[in-house]
Design an enzyme around this catalytic site. Structure first.
Site, short mmCIF file in Angstrom:
data_model
loop_
_atom_site.label_atom_id
_atom_site.label_comp_id
_atom_site.label_asym_id
_atom_site.label_seq_id
_atom_site.Cartn_x
_atom_site.Cartn_y
_atom_site.Cartn_z
N SER A 196 1.00 -1.19 0.05
CA SER A 196 0.00 0.00 -0.12
C SER A 196 0.92 1.36 0.16
CB SER A 196 -0.89 0.00 1.18
OG SER A 196 -0.27 0.27 2.24
N LYS A 208 1.38 4.32 7.17
CA LYS A 208 0.58 5.10 6.16
C LYS A 208 1.03 6.52 6.23
CE LYS A 208 -2.46 1.91 4.86
NZ LYS A 208 -1.56 0.82 5.48
#
Length: 209
Positions: free
Chosen positions: A131, A169
């Site tokens: 991701s 993230k």
């Protein structure tokens, strides 16, 4: 023959010491020409030969695409009498769905010279998932994290959710929630009321192709 071998080993130690000293002094390694001048070798091909042998012995690491990318390994540091500074490897964190955090050190990793002033505030994690690929963080990479409990919008962080799960993230604090944004166009952000910031990603190590 034995005298020649001894002389070669001595010259290689001189090369190792000079690389170490220059990195400590300037924050980056010397060029091949600078190494040659420092150890009294006029031929750059001879310097390249010494570097190749040092690399084969596992005493340095080089990046063939970057002329200045020369780094002493822990074995190389020990060869010149330097105890390598290390930071703890705390296991695996995901760059996809959050996973349970790991807090106990599973190994220790040599600290890059440019981060040694922060050694007590750093740890490493291995990334699993894709991701964060648009930020250049790939599956299997190891990220260096500075311990801190806050973050600015846009920082890449290791964040702990309310379920005690950790993820890597990009952080954004918005009006009524916190957005943990993946760097992969195929994936959706994670929206949360609260997160605990474990640290900010400040470096990356990749030992795979």
């Amino acid at each position: 023959m034995r005298v020649l071998a001894k002389r070669t080993e001595t010259r290689q130690l001189e090369v190792l010491k000079y690389i170490y000293e220059q990195v400590e002094l300037k924050g980056y390694p010397p060029t091949v020409r600078e190494i040659g001048k420092a150890v009294d070798l006029s031929s750059t091909s001879t310097v390249h030969g010494h570097l190749a042998r040092l690399e084969k012995k596992g005493l340095i690491l080089r990046d063939p695409t970057k002329p200045r990318a020369i780094e002493l390994t822990p074995e190389g540091l020990e060869k010149i009498g330097i105890q390598p500074t290390t930071i703890p490897m705390l296991g695996v964190v995901t760059a996809g769905e959050p996973i349970l955090a790991v807090e106990e050190a599973s190994d220790f990793f040599p600290l890059p010279p440019d981060l040694r002033t922060e050694e007590n505030a750093l740890f490493m994690l291995t990334i699993r998932g894709e991701s964060m690929i648009n930020a250049g963080i790939l599956d299997g990479d190891q990220v260096i994290v500075r311990k801190q409990s806050n973050a600015n919008n846009g920082d890449i962080v290791i964040a702990m959710t309310d379920e005690d799960e950790a993820t890597c993230k990009r952080f954004f604090r918005e009006v009524d929630h916190i957005r943990l944004q993946p760097e992969n166009d195929a994936l959706a952000p994670i929206l949360l009321d609260n997160v605990t910031i474990l640290g900010k990603v400040v470096g990356l190590y990749r030992n795979h192709i």
